[in-house]
Structures are given as C-alpha cells and as structure tokens.
Scaffold this active site. Structure first.
Site, short mmCIF file in Angstrom:
data_model
loop_
_atom_site.label_atom_id
_atom_site.label_comp_id
_atom_site.label_asym_id
_atom_site.label_seq_id
_atom_site.Cartn_x
_atom_site.Cartn_y
_atom_site.Cartn_z
N HIS A 162 -73.51 -28.04 -30.70
CA HIS A 162 -73.16 -29.29 -30.03
C HIS A 162 -74.33 -30.26 -30.00
O HIS A 162 -74.19 -31.44 -30.35
CB HIS A 162 -72.68 -29.01 -28.61
CG HIS A 162 -71.55 -28.05 -28.53
ND1 HIS A 162 -70.34 -28.26 -29.16
CD2 HIS A 162 -71.44 -26.84 -27.91
CE1 HIS A 162 -69.54 -27.23 -28.93
NE2 HIS A 162 -70.18 -26.36 -28.18
N ILE A 163 -75.50 -29.79 -29.59
CA ILE A 163 -76.66 -30.67 -29.46
C ILE A 163 -77.25 -30.98 -30.83
O ILE A 163 -77.57 -32.14 -31.13
CB ILE A 163 -77.71 -30.05 -28.53
CG1 ILE A 163 -77.15 -29.91 -27.11
CG2 ILE A 163 -78.98 -30.89 -28.51
CD1 ILE A 163 -78.03 -29.13 -26.16
N ASP A 182 -78.35 -23.13 -40.10
CA ASP A 182 -77.55 -22.40 -39.12
C ASP A 182 -77.13 -21.08 -39.73
O ASP A 182 -76.94 -20.99 -40.96
CB ASP A 182 -76.32 -23.22 -38.71
CG ASP A 182 -75.72 -22.75 -37.40
OD1 ASP A 182 -75.88 -23.45 -36.38
OD2 ASP A 182 -75.08 -21.67 -37.38
N ALA A 239 -86.35 -28.10 -27.36
CA ALA A 239 -85.58 -28.41 -26.15
C ALA A 239 -84.43 -27.42 -26.03
O ALA A 239 -83.38 -27.74 -25.47
CB ALA A 239 -85.06 -29.84 -26.20
N ALA A 240 -84.63 -26.21 -26.58
CA ALA A 240 -83.58 -25.19 -26.59
C ALA A 240 -83.82 -24.17 -25.48
O ALA A 240 -83.41 -24.39 -24.34
CB ALA A 240 -83.53 -24.52 -27.97
N ARG A 241 -84.49 -23.07 -25.80
CA ARG A 241 -84.78 -22.03 -24.82
C ARG A 241 -86.26 -21.70 -24.88
O ARG A 241 -86.90 -21.77 -25.94
CB ARG A 241 -83.96 -20.76 -25.07
CG ARG A 241 -82.49 -20.98 -25.30
CD ARG A 241 -81.80 -21.80 -24.23
NE ARG A 241 -81.73 -21.17 -22.93
CZ ARG A 241 -81.30 -21.78 -21.84
NH1 ARG A 241 -80.91 -23.05 -21.90
NH2 ARG A 241 -81.25 -21.15 -20.69
N ASP A 265 -89.94 -28.78 -23.95
CA ASP A 265 -89.26 -29.01 -22.68
C ASP A 265 -88.95 -27.70 -21.95
O ASP A 265 -88.62 -27.72 -20.76
CB ASP A 265 -87.96 -29.78 -22.93
CG ASP A 265 -87.23 -30.15 -21.64
OD1 ASP A 265 -87.87 -30.74 -20.75
OD2 ASP A 265 -86.03 -29.84 -21.53
N GLU A 270 -91.52 -20.41 -16.36
CA GLU A 270 -91.49 -21.73 -15.73
C GLU A 270 -91.69 -21.60 -14.23
O GLU A 270 -91.21 -20.64 -13.62
CB GLU A 270 -90.17 -22.44 -16.03
CG GLU A 270 -89.95 -22.68 -17.53
CD GLU A 270 -88.63 -23.37 -17.84
OE1 GLU A 270 -87.82 -23.56 -16.90
OE2 GLU A 270 -88.41 -23.73 -19.01
N HIS A 293 -88.43 -29.00 -18.30
CA HIS A 293 -87.05 -28.55 -18.49
C HIS A 293 -86.05 -29.61 -18.00
O HIS A 293 -85.16 -29.33 -17.19
CB HIS A 293 -86.81 -27.22 -17.76
CG HIS A 293 -85.68 -26.43 -18.32
ND1 HIS A 293 -85.61 -25.06 -18.26
CD2 HIS A 293 -84.54 -26.81 -18.95
CE1 HIS A 293 -84.50 -24.63 -18.82
NE2 HIS A 293 -83.82 -25.68 -19.24
N GLY A 295 -84.25 -31.65 -20.22
CA GLY A 295 -83.40 -32.11 -21.32
C GLY A 295 -82.03 -32.58 -20.89
O GLY A 295 -81.53 -33.60 -21.36
#
Length: 410
Positions: A162-163, A182, A239-241, A265, A270, A293, A295
């Site tokens: 999606h992103i 992918d 900006a994923a995990r 991000d 954290e 974090h 995003g």
C-alpha cells in the site's frame, strides 16, 4: 433490520489506550456503544492488567503490549484493535488460541507515510539537513556541491504494498524513475518497473526506500553486505519497521562516506515516553534525518485509522464479521430476518462441523445460512438458525469437543 443483541450494548465494555483519535469514540457512540474507558497513554504491568480485566474490546497503538500473559488477564476479551498498521505488539497466536480476532488499519496512513518519505527524498537530495545544521551553528556554507534535483533520478522501493505503491505514484509525478522489488509479482502502477533481484535494485538506484513488514526474513534486511551493494552516494530511507536496518552497519557506511544521507523513522529500540532519552549512533550525523516514528502521525491519518478500526469493532460485535482480521479466518455473513445468529470458534480438526450441524438436526431447526472459514489452527463458523430461543443450542455448542468459544450474537 433491527435485532436484539445477546448482550445489551451498554454492558459491552471497551478500553482505548494511547489517545486514539476522537473518530474512534464517535464511531462507537454512533453504533450505540458508550461503555468506554479512554487513556491518553500506554499502560503496562499490573496497571494494564487492572484496566483490561473486565473488558470485551481493547484498542491500542504501538506502545501497549498485549502478551500472552496480558491476554489471559482479560477473560472477557472478544477482540483487539491495533490503531496502526503494525500488530507485533500483540501476541497474535495467543489471541487466536483464545478465539480473539485482532484487527488493524493497513490502509489509513498510507498517504501520510508516503508524503513523509517523499519530503525526505527532496531534502536529502538537496543536502538540506546538513545546511540546516550548519546554519544553526552559524556557518554560512552556500554551495551546490552534491545537491541535485529529483527529476530523472532512480527511486528503488523495496516492498510494493500500500505505502510502496503510493510512494511510487507521487514520486513519478515529480519526474523520478521508479523501480521496485517485491517477493511477489505485482502489477506496476504508472511507469514503475519491477526488478527481479534485490541486488539489481540496490546497485542501480539513487534512493532506496524500505516498505516491508516485520518478519524473520526482513530482520536486518539492510545489513553490512546489502548496504555495501548500494550505489556510491545513494540515499537510504526506512519508514517501515525498526528491525529492518542494521543501525550499526548504517552508521559505519555513513562514516565511510558511502552514502549521501539517510532518513530513519523507526528503530530497533524506541523510547517508551518523551522522558526517556533516545540513544542511537546515528545522532552524530548531520546528513541523517531522524524522526520519532511519526510516519503515520498526521491528523488525517489518525482520524481515518479511528474510523477504520472502530468500524471493524462494530461489525464484529454487531454481526460477527472478521473481514481483514490479521490472525483469524475471514467471515462475513449477511443478516437474515427471523433468525438467531450463533458464532462458533473451534480447533481445526475433522468432524466438528458435522457435530455442530447435528445439534440443529436433532432440534429440528432449519439453518437459514451458514459460513465457515478455517486456517491451519482454527475454524470460525457463523450460523443463522430459524428459532426463537438459541440458549439451548448455545449450551450444546459449547459442549462440542474442540470448542474454543461460542456465543449467541442476537
């Protein structure tokens, strides 16, 4: 159509943590659910156990952790909603074993994350983070060295979900050439091109942006070897995990001048709150954008997430729908006039559906509709039966060997 639910809505208790958006409360209230506890922060330990001991629905974001122990501390729990994309803060297998579906919001913050990444690409390509830091220190270093337009540059996207696909569209509108990798074959949007190997993407793109889930296969996806495959002077964005990038390897590559810059991000560890210091070797680099974090942290995204996840709560509570649950068979059955709806969650083993249907045969009752879905571990069946009293049926359903949970919905 109006049905009398088996439990009055005022007695169905919700608890929402971490200040989820008002839209979630509005959605629940509009559906008749008013018994809601609301916390602006995350809880843990005994404080969390106390808050969830009598609730039917739990809503949380990323900092409230529902371990197997916590799930056991909530004996009335029916469903969990993650008001975010990630669900790793919930023990999904423990929830499944208790017959508890877990929902999330895989779509609602897509645009917000993609826009943040695009903004970071623009800033890093122009060396703005370094220039900003220098001017703050009183240094007036006006230079075009290493500063570039994004038009005509190659953007590599790892993970075209999606992103990733949303980023693809808006980056292309600025003139970037988009490539993606992918593990599945995906239909490219616009003029994007799918590459066949990660190595091909890493070695050819000016900017690489990560958009993969947190899985064992993605842990330290960008390690020493993979970072070495990047083009000299490339930009890396995550900006994923937080577990996807080896932070120490990235720091070394920045020290060595391998990369023009990076934007991160999400992090492996954290801070739990604003009062805890953020520790990272990346703090020393002016050419690295570090964000806490955020995003998906826009007003628009949080509002949409509130509507989406609370809406899934309402559907599951009202009619048993588990569509888009991350740990549960997906079932949705239209309502039928003049029936009682029963839900049966059971271990996925031979003969259970036969035993279930035999109960209705012996009671000489017609099944107006039935929908069964299974995964390797559990089965979930929704049954609409033409009867005025489902209580005796529920008693017998609970007696079936292998039953995890059964209830009359209405």
């Amino acid at each position: 159509m109006t049905n009398k639910v088996s439990l009055d809505k005022s007695k169905i208790k919700f608890v929402l943590f971490e200040g989820v958006h008002q839209s979630a409360l509005d959605t629940l209230h509009a559906a008749g659910y008013t018994n809601i506890d609301y916390y602006k922060k995350a809880l843990d330990g005994d404080e969390l156990k106390e808050a969830i001991k009598d609730v039917h629905f739990i809503g949380l974001r990323s900092r409230t952790h529902l371990t197997a122990e916590m799930i056991e501390a909530a004996p009335k729990l029916i469903a969990v909603g993650c008001f975010c994309i990630g669900t790793n803060q919930v023990d999904l297998n423990a929830a499944k074993a208790r017959g508890i579906p877990v929902f999330n919001a895989p779509f609602s913050n897509t645009r917000s994350v993609a826009e943040l990444v695009l903004g970071e690409i623009l800033l890093l390509m122009r060396n703005v983070p370094q220039a900003n830091a220098e001017v703050h220190r009183g240094v007036w270093n006006k230079s075009a060295t290493g500063s570039h337009e994004v038009r005509g540059k190659k953007l590599g996207i790892i993970g075209y979900g999606h992103i990733g696909s949303q980023l693809s569209i808006i980056a292309e509108s600025l003139g970037m050439d988009v490539y993606f990798y992918d593990i599945e074959n995906k239909l490219p949007l616009g003029n994007a091109k799918q590459v066949r190997s990660l190595e091909e993407l890493l070695s050819s793109c000016d900017v690489v942006s990560l958009h993969v889930p947190e899985l064992p296969s993605t842990k330290n996806l960008m390690n020493v070897a993979r970072i070495a495959q990047l083009k000299q002077g490339a930009i890396l964005i995550n900006a994923a995990r937080g577990t996807v990038v080896d932070i120490d390897a990235l720091a070394q590559a920045l020290k060595d001048g391998k990369l023009q810059g990076a934007a991160i991000d999400v992090f492996p560890v954290e801070p739990a709150s604003i009062n805890e210091e953020f520790i990272s070797p990346l703090r020393e680099f002016d050419n690295v954008i570090l964000t806490p974090h955020i995003g998906g942290s826009t007003a628009e995204a949080q509002e949409n997430i509130g509507f989406e996840v609370a809406g899934k709560f309402v559907k599951y509570s009202d009619n048993g729908s588990t569509l888009s649950s991350v740990n549960f068979p997906e079932v949705s059955l239209p309502e039928h006039e003049g029936t009682k709806r029963l839900l049966h969650i059971h271990e996925n083993r031979p003969g259970i559906l036969n035993k279930l249907n035999q109960i209705f045969v012996e009671a000489n009752l017609n099944i107006a509709a039935q929908y069964l879905q299974t995964d390797p571990k559990i089965g979930y069946v929704v049954v609409d039966v033409e009867t005025n009293d489902a209580s005796p049926l529920l008693t017998k359903l609970k007696e079936i060997d292998g039953t995890i949970r059964a209830r009359v919905l209405y």
